[in-house]
Design an enzyme around this catalytic site. Structure first.
Site, PDB file in Angstrom:
ATOM      1  N   GLY A 264       0.680  -1.367  -0.058  1.00  0.00           N
ATOM      2  CA  GLY A 264       0.026  -0.004   0.062  1.00  0.00           C
ATOM      3  C   GLY A 264       0.904   1.259  -0.159  1.00  0.00           C
TER       4      GLY A 264
ATOM      5  N   MET B 294       7.016 -12.774   4.491  1.00  0.00           N
ATOM      6  CA  MET B 294       6.812 -13.188   3.050  1.00  0.00           C
ATOM      7  C   MET B 294       7.728 -12.195   2.403  1.00  0.00           C
ATOM      8  SD  MET B 294       2.916 -14.022   2.577  1.00  0.00           S
ATOM      9  CE  MET B 294       2.040 -15.342   2.865  1.00  0.00           C
TER      10      MET B 294
ATOM     11  N   HIS C 270      14.105 -12.223  -0.025  1.00  0.00           N
ATOM     12  CA  HIS C 270      15.532 -12.664   0.403  1.00  0.00           C
ATOM     13  C   HIS C 270      15.240 -13.789   1.415  1.00  0.00           C
ATOM     14  CE1 HIS C 270      14.069  -8.804   2.302  1.00  0.00           C
ATOM     15  NE2 HIS C 270      14.653  -9.410   3.471  1.00  0.00           N
TER      16      HIS C 270
ATOM     17  N   HIS D 297      33.633   9.752   5.312  1.00  0.00           N
ATOM     18  CA  HIS D 297      33.075  10.983   5.194  1.00  0.00           C
ATOM     19  C   HIS D 297      33.233  11.815   3.924  1.00  0.00           C
ATOM     20  CE1 HIS D 297      31.747  14.854   7.028  1.00  0.00           C
ATOM     21  NE2 HIS D 297      32.722  15.534   6.394  1.00  0.00           N
TER      22      HIS D 297
HETATM   23  P1  NAI Z   1       0.866  -6.397   4.920  1.00  0.00           P
HETATM   24  O1  NAI Z   1       0.524  -7.263   5.764  1.00  0.00           O
HETATM   25  O2  NAI Z   1       2.343  -5.844   4.676  1.00  0.00           O
HETATM   26  O3  NAI Z   1      -0.109  -5.201   5.439  1.00  0.00           O
HETATM   27  C1  NAI Z   1      -1.620  -5.111   5.119  1.00  0.00           C
HETATM   28  C2  NAI Z   1      -2.326  -4.021   6.105  1.00  0.00           C
HETATM   29  O4  NAI Z   1      -3.385  -3.871   5.615  1.00  0.00           O
HETATM   30  C3  NAI Z   1      -1.724  -4.180   7.459  1.00  0.00           C
HETATM   31  O5  NAI Z   1      -1.427  -3.025   7.909  1.00  0.00           O
HETATM   32  C4  NAI Z   1      -3.339  -4.433   7.951  1.00  0.00           C
HETATM   33  O6  NAI Z   1      -3.654  -3.954   9.118  1.00  0.00           O
HETATM   34  C5  NAI Z   1      -4.277  -3.701   6.692  1.00  0.00           C
HETATM   35  N1  NAI Z   1      -5.337  -4.327   6.665  1.00  0.00           N
HETATM   36  C6  NAI Z   1      -5.847  -5.701   6.677  1.00  0.00           C
HETATM   37  N2  NAI Z   1      -7.032  -5.968   6.253  1.00  0.00           N
HETATM   38  C7  NAI Z   1      -7.635  -4.339   6.206  1.00  0.00           C
HETATM   39  C8  NAI Z   1      -9.094  -3.777   5.978  1.00  0.00           C
HETATM   40  N3  NAI Z   1      -9.835  -4.593   5.757  1.00  0.00           N
HETATM   41  N4  NAI Z   1      -9.070  -2.370   6.148  1.00  0.00           N
HETATM   42  C9  NAI Z   1      -8.032  -1.593   6.080  1.00  0.00           C
HETATM   43  N5  NAI Z   1      -6.615  -2.120   6.525  1.00  0.00           N
HETATM   44  C10 NAI Z   1      -6.432  -3.509   6.381  1.00  0.00           C
HETATM   45  O7  NAI Z   1       0.451  -6.848   3.559  1.00  0.00           O
HETATM   46  P2  NAI Z   1       0.686  -6.060   1.862  1.00  0.00           P
HETATM   47  O8  NAI Z   1       1.333  -4.788   1.869  1.00  0.00           O
HETATM   48  O9  NAI Z   1      -0.274  -6.421   1.227  1.00  0.00           O
HETATM   49  O10 NAI Z   1       1.926  -6.926   1.485  1.00  0.00           O
HETATM   50  C11 NAI Z   1       1.796  -8.460   1.218  1.00  0.00           C
HETATM   51  C12 NAI Z   1       2.985  -9.178   1.701  1.00  0.00           C
HETATM   52  O11 NAI Z   1       4.105  -8.900   0.878  1.00  0.00           O
HETATM   53  C13 NAI Z   1       3.551  -8.824   3.072  1.00  0.00           C
HETATM   54  O12 NAI Z   1       4.043  -9.922   3.619  1.00  0.00           O
HETATM   55  C14 NAI Z   1       4.960  -7.813   2.541  1.00  0.00           C
HETATM   56  O13 NAI Z   1       5.763  -8.188   3.624  1.00  0.00           O
HETATM   57  C15 NAI Z   1       5.354  -8.411   1.196  1.00  0.00           C
HETATM   58  N6  NAI Z   1       5.963  -7.289   0.590  1.00  0.00           N
HETATM   59  C16 NAI Z   1       7.194  -6.809   0.837  1.00  0.00           C
HETATM   60  C17 NAI Z   1       7.530  -5.761   0.185  1.00  0.00           C
HETATM   61  C18 NAI Z   1       9.015  -5.213   0.653  1.00  0.00           C
HETATM   62  O14 NAI Z   1       9.667  -6.002   1.326  1.00  0.00           O
HETATM   63  N7  NAI Z   1       9.380  -4.256   0.473  1.00  0.00           N
HETATM   64  C19 NAI Z   1       6.939  -5.184  -0.845  1.00  0.00           C
HETATM   65  C20 NAI Z   1       5.650  -5.801  -0.955  1.00  0.00           C
HETATM   66  C21 NAI Z   1       5.201  -6.720  -0.350  1.00  0.00           C
END
Ligand code: NAI
Length: 465
Positions: free
Chosen positions: A187, A318, A321, A444
């Site tokens: 998000g 998830m 790495h 630096h």
């Molecule tokens: P996420 O689990 O990181 O975040 C989902 C968010 O949605 C949470 O804050 C949760 O409280 C909220 N939420 C859940 N249901 C809701 C609702 N009905 N209304 C409002 N808020 C709600 O999941 P995300 O961002 O979809 O990512 C999925 C997976 O992919 C995660 O495990 C993430 O770590 C991984 N990912 C990692 C990235 C990175 O390392 N940069 C980039 C993209 C994904």
């Protein structure tokens, strides 16, 4: 060993699967990999980490051109050519996915195109798109089938207006108003992309804070920075429904009140779930947990002898790495070596700008566990290199054990935090202390001096504050 007999067959060619295959092949195993998508690389390379980073890079450049170039004395009229931006992203993906195909060839790994389906101990069928079926026999089989976006029953994906991250990488036009459900990594990253490109973006999050389990102070700094860029957050808010009659609206409840948010797209990014559909787990008696993840022991072994699982499809964060390291460890264990993953030092990064990168435990986790700690932090605003680059946002926060100064957690919000966190991970891996970082010479002027200053601050002796 000939024909369709292998030492190792891997189902799924994402970062977990293809790395397991490479390591297995390096260790002398005759290896096959099965992939149902047209290209290798899984979610990460095709529709995840890589295309999102390509768009984050492009959109950040556009944002800088619009908002910051002038300050540097660079003037001009810069326009967005979204088609070219998306084409460049697709080109990056293509290069990298064909790179994986090359790596398979180089390592003499046989690639089978189709859906992998387990057919009893040591057997896996490949169901091709043309209906053909090929049976492979393998001494070891690894399931590395990854994950897929969670769909909200009251806001089903339609691929157009209510979408997952996959479609949000490809909007043909910049939305006027994008509503994002979920302030997690997806998000925040994709919300940032479209905000920078000119959309109005509202992020609706159930929790009272953004960035999930990240250190709260770090998440607050990030939230402020993103708000200053124009992202709007509705916290402790819940999506109730999506109405489409008379124009698309997200109906959101916050503090007992209903809000109608007119918008043209809704990105639902509320997490991902393990992808196991069609694998044929049930007939083998393989258990999944409540989140649909396959249960494995410490050596990635499922309840079935010779069958292993790793990456998003099992417990743990998830992250690409994490899956890669499990791929290496699993292949090494299969070869009789001492494969191991240190789950305590897996860094996590949100690639917004500023970035948020963490390793180890957050202050909240340490407090909950009753672990005594010392803390030091240092802002990028007081760092010469950040100043020269025009970077004002962010800080480094270091948490070290109260008794022996062991590094327990490092949280960086700031420019290139994703790169800076590597130092913290290395020190943690060696069981090092904040004093180790404080006594290490850092070039630096570099952003990395902020990490050192935060380490000095643990002991109240930061030099430039
Ligand atoms: P996420 O689990 O990181 O975040 C989902 C968010 O949605 C949470 O804050 C949760 O409280 C909220 N939420 C859940 N249901 C809701 C609702 N009905 N209304 C409002 N808020 C709600 O999941 P995300 O961002 O979809 O990512 C999925 C997976 O992919 C995660 O495990 C993430 O770590 C991984 N990912 C990692 C990235 C990175 O390392 N940069 C980039 C993209 C994904």
């Amino acid at each position: 060993m000939t024909g369709n007999h292998f030492d190792l067959a891997v189902i799924g060619a994402g970062p977990g699967g293809y790395v397991a295959a490479i390591r297995g092949a390096q260790l002398g195993m005759r290896t096959a990999i099965i992939e149902k998508s047209a290209t290798l690389g899984g979610t990460c390379l095709n529709i995840g980490c890589i295309p999102s980073k390509a768009l984050l890079q492009s959109s950040e450049l556009y944002h800088q051109a619009q908002k910051q170039f002038k300050r540097h004395g660079i003037v001009g009229d810069f326009k967005l050519d979204l088609k070219t931006m998306l084409r460049r992203k697709d080109g990056v993906v293509k290069q990298l996915t064909s790179g994986i195909a090359h790596l398979m060839k180089k390592n003499k790994i046989e690639v089978f195109a189709g859906l992998g389906q387990l057919r009893g101990e040591g057997k896996v069928a490949v169901l091709g798109a043309d209906g053909a079926e090929t049976l492979l026999e393998a001494r070891h089989i690894i399931i590395a089938t990854g994950s897929e976006p969670i769909e909200l029953p009251f806001a089903p994906f339609d691929g157009e207006r209510v979408v997952s991250s996959t479609e949000a990488l490809n909007f043909a036009e910049v939305p006027e108003h994008l509503v994002v459900i979920g302030a997690g990594a997806i998000g925040l990253e994709l919300g940032s992309v479209w905000k920078r490109l000119g959309a109005r973006v509202t992020v609706v999050e159930m929790l009272p804070h953004i960035a999930g389990t990240a250190d709260r102070a770090a998440a607050e700094v990030l939230q402020k920075a993103l708000q200053a860029q124009g992202l709007k957050f509705m916290l402790e808010a819940r999506l109730l429904s999506i109405e489409s009659e008379g124009g698309l609206r997200a109906v959101v409840e916050q503090a007992g009140e209903r809000h109608q948010l007119p918008c043209d797209r809704v990105l639902v990014a509320v997490g991902r779930r393990a992808h196991t559909a069609g694998l044929g787990l049930e007939p083998l008696g393989i258990q999944t947990d409540r989140a649909g993840r396959i249960e494995v022991d410490a050596h990635f072994q499922t309840a079935v002898p010779g069958l292993y699982a790793l990456g998003d499809v099992i417990r743990g964060p998830m992250l690409a790495h994490k899956a890669e390291d499990e791929g290496v460890a699993c292949a090494e264990l299969l070869a009789g070596k001492a494969g191991h993953v240190n789950y305590d030092t897996i860094p996590s990064v949100i690639y917004t700008w500023p970035e948020l990168a963490s390793a180890g435990q957050s202050e909240e986790q340490l407090l909950a566990a009753g672990i005594a700690f010392k803390s030091g932090s240092f802002p990028f605003m007081a760092n010469g290199r950040a100043k020269a680059a025009g970077e004002r946002d962010g800080m480094v926060k270091i948490l070290a054990a109260a008794d022996d100064d062991r590094l327990l957690g490092v949280h960086i919000v700031g420019p290139t935090a994703s790169e800076l966190i590597a130092e913290a991970v290395t020190v943690m891996e060696f069981g090092g202390s904040s004093e180790d970082i404080a006594r290490t010479v850092h070039a630096h002027p570099t952003l990395s001096e902020t990490v050192r200053e935060a380490a000095l601050a643990v002991d109240g002796r930061a030099l430039h504050m």
